[in-house]
Write a protein that holds these residues in place. Structure first.
Motif, PDB file in Angstrom:
ATOM      1  N   GLY A 100      32.522  27.504  33.003  1.00  0.00           N
ATOM      2  CA  GLY A 100      31.659  28.203  32.469  1.00  0.00           C
ATOM      3  C   GLY A 100      32.262  29.850  32.518  1.00  0.00           C
ATOM      4  N   LEU A 101      33.172  30.036  33.481  1.00  0.00           N
ATOM      5  CA  LEU A 101      33.609  31.609  33.277  1.00  0.00           C
ATOM      6  C   LEU A 101      34.237  31.989  31.944  1.00  0.00           C
ATOM      7  CD1 LEU A 101      35.503  31.341  36.994  1.00  0.00           C
ATOM      8  CD2 LEU A 101      33.262  32.517  36.413  1.00  0.00           C
ATOM      9  N   ASP A 102      34.252  33.407  31.782  1.00  0.00           N
ATOM     10  CA  ASP A 102      34.841  33.922  30.677  1.00  0.00           C
ATOM     11  C   ASP A 102      36.041  34.389  30.859  1.00  0.00           C
ATOM     12  OD1 ASP A 102      35.507  35.483  28.577  1.00  0.00           O
ATOM     13  OD2 ASP A 102      33.614  36.449  28.142  1.00  0.00           O
ATOM     14  N   PHE A 103      37.222  33.541  30.876  1.00  0.00           N
ATOM     15  CA  PHE A 103      38.419  33.553  31.226  1.00  0.00           C
ATOM     16  C   PHE A 103      39.054  35.107  30.650  1.00  0.00           C
ATOM     17  CE2 PHE A 103      37.754  29.708  32.795  1.00  0.00           C
ATOM     18  CZ  PHE A 103      38.469  29.424  34.156  1.00  0.00           C
ATOM     19  N   ALA A 104      39.001  35.248  29.306  1.00  0.00           N
ATOM     20  CA  ALA A 104      39.335  36.590  28.647  1.00  0.00           C
ATOM     21  C   ALA A 104      38.930  37.410  29.275  1.00  0.00           C
ATOM     22  CB  ALA A 104      39.049  36.504  27.390  1.00  0.00           C
ATOM     23  N   ALA A 105      37.577  37.808  29.495  1.00  0.00           N
ATOM     24  CA  ALA A 105      37.060  38.950  30.487  1.00  0.00           C
ATOM     25  C   ALA A 105      37.540  38.815  31.756  1.00  0.00           C
ATOM     26  CB  ALA A 105      35.554  38.819  30.466  1.00  0.00           C
TER      27      ALA A 105
ATOM     28  N   ALA B 179      40.970  40.462  31.703  1.00  0.00           N
ATOM     29  CA  ALA B 179      40.662  41.863  31.450  1.00  0.00           C
ATOM     30  C   ALA B 179      40.162  42.864  32.452  1.00  0.00           C
ATOM     31  CB  ALA B 179      39.942  42.085  30.080  1.00  0.00           C
ATOM     32  N   GLY B 180      39.629  42.242  33.562  1.00  0.00           N
ATOM     33  CA  GLY B 180      39.043  42.923  34.449  1.00  0.00           C
ATOM     34  C   GLY B 180      37.658  42.846  34.801  1.00  0.00           C
ATOM     35  N   ASP B 181      36.977  42.104  34.001  1.00  0.00           N
ATOM     36  CA  ASP B 181      35.458  42.021  33.975  1.00  0.00           C
ATOM     37  C   ASP B 181      35.192  40.567  34.952  1.00  0.00           C
ATOM     38  OD1 ASP B 181      32.866  41.789  33.739  1.00  0.00           O
ATOM     39  OD2 ASP B 181      32.872  41.897  31.380  1.00  0.00           O
ATOM     40  N   HIS B 182      34.576  41.020  36.017  1.00  0.00           N
ATOM     41  CA  HIS B 182      34.360  39.540  36.823  1.00  0.00           C
ATOM     42  C   HIS B 182      33.079  38.983  36.545  1.00  0.00           C
ATOM     43  CE1 HIS B 182      31.507  42.148  39.135  1.00  0.00           C
ATOM     44  NE2 HIS B 182      32.684  43.020  39.284  1.00  0.00           N
ATOM     45  N   GLY B 183      32.069  39.660  35.344  1.00  0.00           N
ATOM     46  CA  GLY B 183      30.850  38.912  35.082  1.00  0.00           C
ATOM     47  C   GLY B 183      30.115  38.664  36.358  1.00  0.00           C
TER      48      GLY B 183
ATOM     49  N   ARG C  30      31.391  22.014  49.906  1.00  0.00           N
ATOM     50  CA  ARG C  30      31.587  23.063  48.929  1.00  0.00           C
ATOM     51  C   ARG C  30      32.867  23.675  48.810  1.00  0.00           C
ATOM     52  NH1 ARG C  30      27.214  27.316  50.108  1.00  0.00           N
ATOM     53  NH2 ARG C  30      27.320  27.764  47.851  1.00  0.00           N
ATOM     54  N   HIS C  31      33.262  24.456  47.760  1.00  0.00           N
ATOM     55  CA  HIS C  31      34.651  24.936  47.491  1.00  0.00           C
ATOM     56  C   HIS C  31      34.454  26.333  47.417  1.00  0.00           C
ATOM     57  CE1 HIS C  31      36.693  20.978  46.120  1.00  0.00           C
ATOM     58  NE2 HIS C  31      35.102  20.578  45.764  1.00  0.00           N
ATOM     59  N   GLU C  32      35.179  27.333  48.172  1.00  0.00           N
ATOM     60  CA  GLU C  32      35.179  28.574  48.152  1.00  0.00           C
ATOM     61  C   GLU C  32      35.991  28.860  47.240  1.00  0.00           C
ATOM     62  OE1 GLU C  32      35.269  32.441  50.938  1.00  0.00           O
ATOM     63  OE2 GLU C  32      35.790  30.755  52.016  1.00  0.00           O
ATOM     64  N   VAL C  33      35.764  30.009  46.523  1.00  0.00           N
ATOM     65  CA  VAL C  33      36.410  30.425  45.190  1.00  0.00           C
ATOM     66  C   VAL C  33      36.550  31.889  45.537  1.00  0.00           C
ATOM     67  CG1 VAL C  33      36.460  30.873  42.842  1.00  0.00           C
ATOM     68  CG2 VAL C  33      35.419  28.986  43.853  1.00  0.00           C
ATOM     69  N   LEU C  34      37.734  32.465  45.281  1.00  0.00           N
ATOM     70  CA  LEU C  34      38.356  33.809  45.163  1.00  0.00           C
ATOM     71  C   LEU C  34      38.730  34.187  43.756  1.00  0.00           C
ATOM     72  CD1 LEU C  34      40.629  34.130  48.570  1.00  0.00           C
ATOM     73  CD2 LEU C  34      37.858  34.482  48.122  1.00  0.00           C
ATOM     74  N   LEU C  35      38.499  35.167  43.494  1.00  0.00           N
ATOM     75  CA  LEU C  35      38.664  35.889  42.146  1.00  0.00           C
ATOM     76  C   LEU C  35      39.159  37.205  42.512  1.00  0.00           C
ATOM     77  CD1 LEU C  35      35.978  35.375  39.383  1.00  0.00           C
ATOM     78  CD2 LEU C  35      38.371  34.915  39.235  1.00  0.00           C
TER      79      LEU C  35
ATOM     80  N   LEU D  12      40.741  23.560  33.398  1.00  0.00           N
ATOM     81  CA  LEU D  12      40.928  25.109  33.798  1.00  0.00           C
ATOM     82  C   LEU D  12      42.047  25.566  33.409  1.00  0.00           C
ATOM     83  CD1 LEU D  12      39.490  24.299  37.357  1.00  0.00           C
ATOM     84  CD2 LEU D  12      38.314  25.854  35.638  1.00  0.00           C
ATOM     85  N   GLU D  13      43.426  25.095  33.535  1.00  0.00           N
ATOM     86  CA  GLU D  13      44.597  25.650  32.988  1.00  0.00           C
ATOM     87  C   GLU D  13      44.491  25.957  31.535  1.00  0.00           C
ATOM     88  OE1 GLU D  13      48.236  24.397  36.119  1.00  0.00           O
ATOM     89  OE2 GLU D  13      47.393  22.921  34.560  1.00  0.00           O
ATOM     90  N   ALA D  14      43.858  25.077  30.933  1.00  0.00           N
ATOM     91  CA  ALA D  14      43.838  25.288  29.338  1.00  0.00           C
ATOM     92  C   ALA D  14      42.849  26.491  29.076  1.00  0.00           C
ATOM     93  CB  ALA D  14      43.291  24.068  28.729  1.00  0.00           C
ATOM     94  N   ALA D  15      41.784  26.783  29.766  1.00  0.00           N
ATOM     95  CA  ALA D  15      40.887  27.887  29.597  1.00  0.00           C
ATOM     96  C   ALA D  15      41.573  29.149  29.921  1.00  0.00           C
ATOM     97  CB  ALA D  15      39.869  27.453  30.358  1.00  0.00           C
ATOM     98  N   ALA D  16      42.462  28.999  30.848  1.00  0.00           N
ATOM     99  CA  ALA D  16      43.159  30.380  31.435  1.00  0.00           C
ATOM    100  C   ALA D  16      44.380  30.542  30.513  1.00  0.00           C
ATOM    101  CB  ALA D  16      43.571  30.225  33.002  1.00  0.00           C
TER     102      ALA D  16
END
Length: 304
Positions: A111-116, A119-123, A83-88, A55-59
């Motif tokens: 599977g998240l698009d980290f570049a997006a 840039a502010g696109d939460h997908g 389950r794990h709660e996730v905040l973006l 995850l750190e490498a992807a970010a």
């Protein structure tokens, strides 16, 4: 803290400025993980170490910063099926947002698009956060004892007060400014808070404002821009969180940062980087050093 010498007490005695010390991130990815946290919690916790590293490498290089969160209180983690709660959270003043969801397996986050995201696109991840401010209190004692000694009681106090949603978080940087808190949705970091001043910050955030007296900066901006914003807020008295946008010039010290107000006013700040003297430990147990500081050496009002 009594007479115990810590990085926090020494920083306070030296009157080290809080401004322009916030950790930088355009977007925060916050993953719920109970249980103990090591100093490098993303890879030293009950979260799978290989997954944390992936995850750190992807970010890396995207503007996304990853941290672990947990509810204040006891931190047992005996339920492997939880389950794990996730905040973006994206903290741009142009379009700040917080999204939240749950994952059964944090590996789904690869599977998240980290570049997006950066840039502010939460997908369309999760659903919009509905409700008041979210307070993230740094409590990772394995990273620095001040965060546990000062952060955990503050997190417990805020949670008991019930005014805002409160999480413990692994690392916000600047241990010597403990207790440190990141407040969403705007992404301002605060330091040296008390229970009273923290509640003041949360009330201001709920009204769309910031509290410059306790601010370390908005994490969305690089540190020279954080310094320029603080200088303009102190000059103008402006506290509306999203009233100012910053436009730093490229290059190194000195930097030129143009600060634009939503009402058309503009300022040009000149910011220099220097070393803090005398030497002091940036974290408990470390040798004394001279941490970087940002200073506004000129601030010029420009025509609207």
């Amino acid at each position: 803290m009594g007479r115990v010498s810590t990085c926090t007490t020494l920083s306070h005695e030296l009157a080290e400025p809080l401004a322009a010390t916030a950790a930088t991130a355009t977007t925060w990815l916050l993953i719920e993980q109970s249980g103990p946290w090591g100093a490098r919690a993303v890879t030293e916790s009950h979260l799978d170490a290989g997954l944390g590293a992936a995850l750190e490498a992807a970010a890396d290089g995207t503007g996304v910063r990853i941290a672990l969160i947990r509810r204040p209180g006891r931190h047992a983690d005996g339920d492997a099926t939880a389950r794990h709660e996730v905040l973006l959270a994206h903290t741009s003043p142009a379009d700040p947002w917080v999204r939240r969801g749950h994952v059964a397996d944090p590996a789904e986050l690869l599977g998240l698009d980290f570049a997006a995201l950066g840039a502010g696109d939460h997908g369309s991840f999760g659903a919009p956060h509905v409700g008041g401010p979210i307070a993230l209190v740094c409590t990772n004692g394995r990273r620095d004892r001040c965060c546990a000694l000062l952060g955990r009681p503050l997190a417990a106090d805020l949670a008991a007060a019930g005014h805002s949603e409160v999480w413990e978080v692994t690392h916000l940087g600047g241990h010597r400014f403990s207790p440190t808190v990141l407040v969403l949705p705007h992404g301002y970091a605060y330091g040296r808070l008390t229970a009273e001043s923290a509640k003041e910050v949360l009330a201001a955030t709920a009204a769309g404002h910031t509290v410059p007296a306790h601010s370390r900066g908005r994490s969305y901006w690089p540190r020279p821009a954080q310094a320029a914003e603080q200088a303009v807020r102190e000059l103008s008295g402006e506290t509306a969180a999203d009233a100012l946008t910053l436009h730093p010039s490229p290059g190194g010290s000195p930097w030129t940062v143009e600060v634009r107000h939503a009402d058309g006013r503009r300022w040009r700040a000149t910011v220099t980087e220097s070393r803090s003297e005398p030497p002091r430990p940036e974290s408990c147990g470390k040798n004394p050093g001279t941490p970087s500081r940002m200073d506004v050496v000129a601030l010029e009002a420009l025509s609207a």
